[in-house]
Write a protein that holds these residues in place. Structure first.
Motif, PDB file in Angstrom:
ATOM      1  N   TYR A 254       0.835  -1.201   0.000  1.00  0.00           N
ATOM      2  CA  TYR A 254       0.000   0.000   0.000  1.00  0.00           C
ATOM      3  C   TYR A 254       0.872   1.255   0.000  1.00  0.00           C
ATOM      4  O   TYR A 254       0.623   2.194  -0.756  1.00  0.00           O
ATOM      5  CB  TYR A 254      -0.925   0.003   1.212  1.00  0.00           C
ATOM      6  N   MET A 255       1.901   1.287   0.830  1.00  0.00           N
ATOM      7  CA  MET A 255       2.787   2.449   0.882  1.00  0.00           C
ATOM      8  C   MET A 255       3.443   2.709  -0.469  1.00  0.00           C
ATOM      9  O   MET A 255       3.643   3.854  -0.865  1.00  0.00           O
ATOM     10  CB  MET A 255       3.859   2.260   1.950  1.00  0.00           C
ATOM     11  N   ARG A 256       3.771   1.637  -1.184  1.00  0.00           N
ATOM     12  CA  ARG A 256       4.416   1.803  -2.484  1.00  0.00           C
ATOM     13  C   ARG A 256       3.466   2.437  -3.495  1.00  0.00           C
ATOM     14  O   ARG A 256       3.874   3.252  -4.321  1.00  0.00           O
ATOM     15  CB  ARG A 256       4.893   0.442  -3.006  1.00  0.00           C
ATOM     16  N   ARG A 257       2.179   2.094  -3.405  1.00  0.00           N
ATOM     17  CA  ARG A 257       1.229   2.526  -4.422  1.00  0.00           C
ATOM     18  C   ARG A 257       0.403   3.737  -3.990  1.00  0.00           C
ATOM     19  O   ARG A 257      -0.213   4.394  -4.842  1.00  0.00           O
ATOM     20  CB  ARG A 257       0.311   1.359  -4.792  1.00  0.00           C
ATOM     21  N   ALA A 258       0.382   4.053  -2.713  1.00  0.00           N
ATOM     22  CA  ALA A 258      -0.402   5.189  -2.214  1.00  0.00           C
ATOM     23  C   ALA A 258       0.395   6.473  -2.375  1.00  0.00           C
ATOM     24  O   ALA A 258       0.758   7.145  -1.401  1.00  0.00           O
ATOM     25  CB  ALA A 258      -0.800   4.960  -0.761  1.00  0.00           C
ATOM     26  N   ASP A 259       0.672   6.821  -3.623  1.00  0.00           N
ATOM     27  CA  ASP A 259       1.427   8.031  -3.928  1.00  0.00           C
ATOM     28  C   ASP A 259       0.764   8.724  -5.111  1.00  0.00           C
ATOM     29  O   ASP A 259      -0.107   8.167  -5.789  1.00  0.00           O
ATOM     30  CB  ASP A 259       2.880   7.680  -4.250  1.00  0.00           C
ATOM     31  N   LEU A 260       1.203   9.945  -5.361  1.00  0.00           N
ATOM     32  CA  LEU A 260       0.562  10.778  -6.363  1.00  0.00           C
ATOM     33  C   LEU A 260       1.064  10.487  -7.774  1.00  0.00           C
ATOM     34  O   LEU A 260       2.271  10.474  -8.034  1.00  0.00           O
ATOM     35  CB  LEU A 260       0.792  12.252  -6.036  1.00  0.00           C
ATOM     36  N   TRP A 261       0.121  10.265  -8.649  1.00  0.00           N
ATOM     37  CA  TRP A 261       0.380  10.138 -10.084  1.00  0.00           C
ATOM     38  C   TRP A 261       0.098  11.498 -10.728  1.00  0.00           C
ATOM     39  O   TRP A 261      -0.827  12.191 -10.289  1.00  0.00           O
ATOM     40  CB  TRP A 261      -0.588   9.086 -10.654  1.00  0.00           C
ATOM     41  N   PRO A 262       0.861  11.948 -11.707  1.00  0.00           N
ATOM     42  CA  PRO A 262       1.929  11.240 -12.420  1.00  0.00           C
ATOM     43  C   PRO A 262       3.323  11.459 -11.856  1.00  0.00           C
ATOM     44  O   PRO A 262       4.289  10.990 -12.453  1.00  0.00           O
ATOM     45  CB  PRO A 262       1.828  11.841 -13.813  1.00  0.00           C
ATOM     46  N   LEU A 263       3.454  12.177 -10.728  1.00  0.00           N
ATOM     47  CA  LEU A 263       4.767  12.359 -10.122  1.00  0.00           C
ATOM     48  C   LEU A 263       5.454  11.019  -9.923  1.00  0.00           C
ATOM     49  O   LEU A 263       6.615  10.835 -10.285  1.00  0.00           O
ATOM     50  CB  LEU A 263       4.621  13.093  -8.783  1.00  0.00           C
TER      51      LEU A 263
END
Length: 278
Positions: free
Chosen positions: A170-179
């Motif tokens: 979850y931590m790996r994917r819970a980030d802002l796209w497209p940054l």
């Protein structure tokens, strides 16, 4: 704790039949909104929906119930049909961090930030959605301030919208796209004032913004030219000029620009709204 709230917790805990859940460690996109943009398509209510907690009441229990509905509305492969977005009540000159944290912790995939007027306000919004960078982070800036107090080794509070995955995934994917190209979160920055229009290019330079959303009704009112939702009447010339200015900046910076109201959807798409400029 009320019976109603207990009932909501039971719904969220039970979630979906096992056959409808995404497999643990799934590699496909969780967010249909981001998936559509990556494919070069036009975004609309078929791939994302905004739950309005700016002009509606901020009720976290009702939001949990809505999220449970989204979780049950899945594709045959178990993935979400639409990206759930939340428009928060905080304006740009207020600190949204505590509220953003709560909304993300129960599984939101997109946050809409109303009344953003400056790059500093946009930066604060972006940071509120990001987890602090860990050792060796590939995309450390701007550093996040989101806390992780609700996660455990068995999972995290965002289930059932995110499906089955452990807290590290979850931590790996819970980030802002497209940054972060692997991110599943989306920050929509609303431009609704003359100041926001004037500062649009500086705002667009803030890393982590997914898209700009023009609130044409508030923009018209803040310009002093009356409501934009008057049936049968075109936007005032001042509002039209402001909308064109924001759109031109987004096209130049290759950032998604959307609009609430403002005219015929097909014409707006032709102008360059609702799709990622290439």
């Amino acid at each position: 704790m009320s019976r109603r709230f207990v009932g909501l917790l039971v719904v969220l805990a039970v979630g979906l039949p096992c056959a409808a859940r995404p497999a643990a460690g799934q590699t496909g996109r969780i967010s249909p909104l981001i998936e559509r943009l990556e494919q070069g398509g036009v975004v609309g209510p078929d791939v994302w929906q905004m739950i309005d907690m700016e002009h509606g009441p901020y009720r976290i229990d009702e939001l949990q119930a809505r999220f449970a509905e989204f979780a049950r509305m899945r594709r045959p492969d178990g993935r979400l049909q639409v990206t759930p977005g939340v428009r928060i009540p905080m304006y740009g000159d207020e600190n949204p961090s505590w509220l953003v944290k709560q909304v993300l912790d129960i599984g939101a995939l997109a946050i809409v930030f109303p009344q953003i007027d400056t790059a500093a306000e946009a930066l604060r919004a972006v940071r509120s959605m990001r987890i602090p960078p860990q050792r060796g982070a590939e995309y450390p800036d701007p550093p996040g301030i989101r806390g992780a107090g609700l996660w455990s080794t068995d999972g995290f509070a965002g289930f059932p919208l995110w499906g089955e995955m452990d807290a590290d995934e979850y931590m790996r994917r819970a980030d802002l796209w497209p940054l972060n190209p692997a991110g599943e979160l989306f920050a929509y920055i609303m431009i609704e004032s003359p100041e926001g229009v004037r500062n649009i290019r500086d705002i667009l330079d803030v890393p982590g913004i997914g898209g700009i959303l023009i609130g044409v009704n508030d923009l018209s009112i803040n310009l002093g030219v009356g409501r934009a939702t008057r049936t049968g009447q075109p936007l005032a010339p001042e509002a039209q000029a402001a909308v064109r200015h924001v759109l031109a900046a987004c096209l130049e910076k290759q950032v998604l620009c959307s609009i609430i109201g403002g005219g015929d959807r097909e014409e707006l798409v032709e102008m360059g709204f609702f799709r990622l400029p290439r």
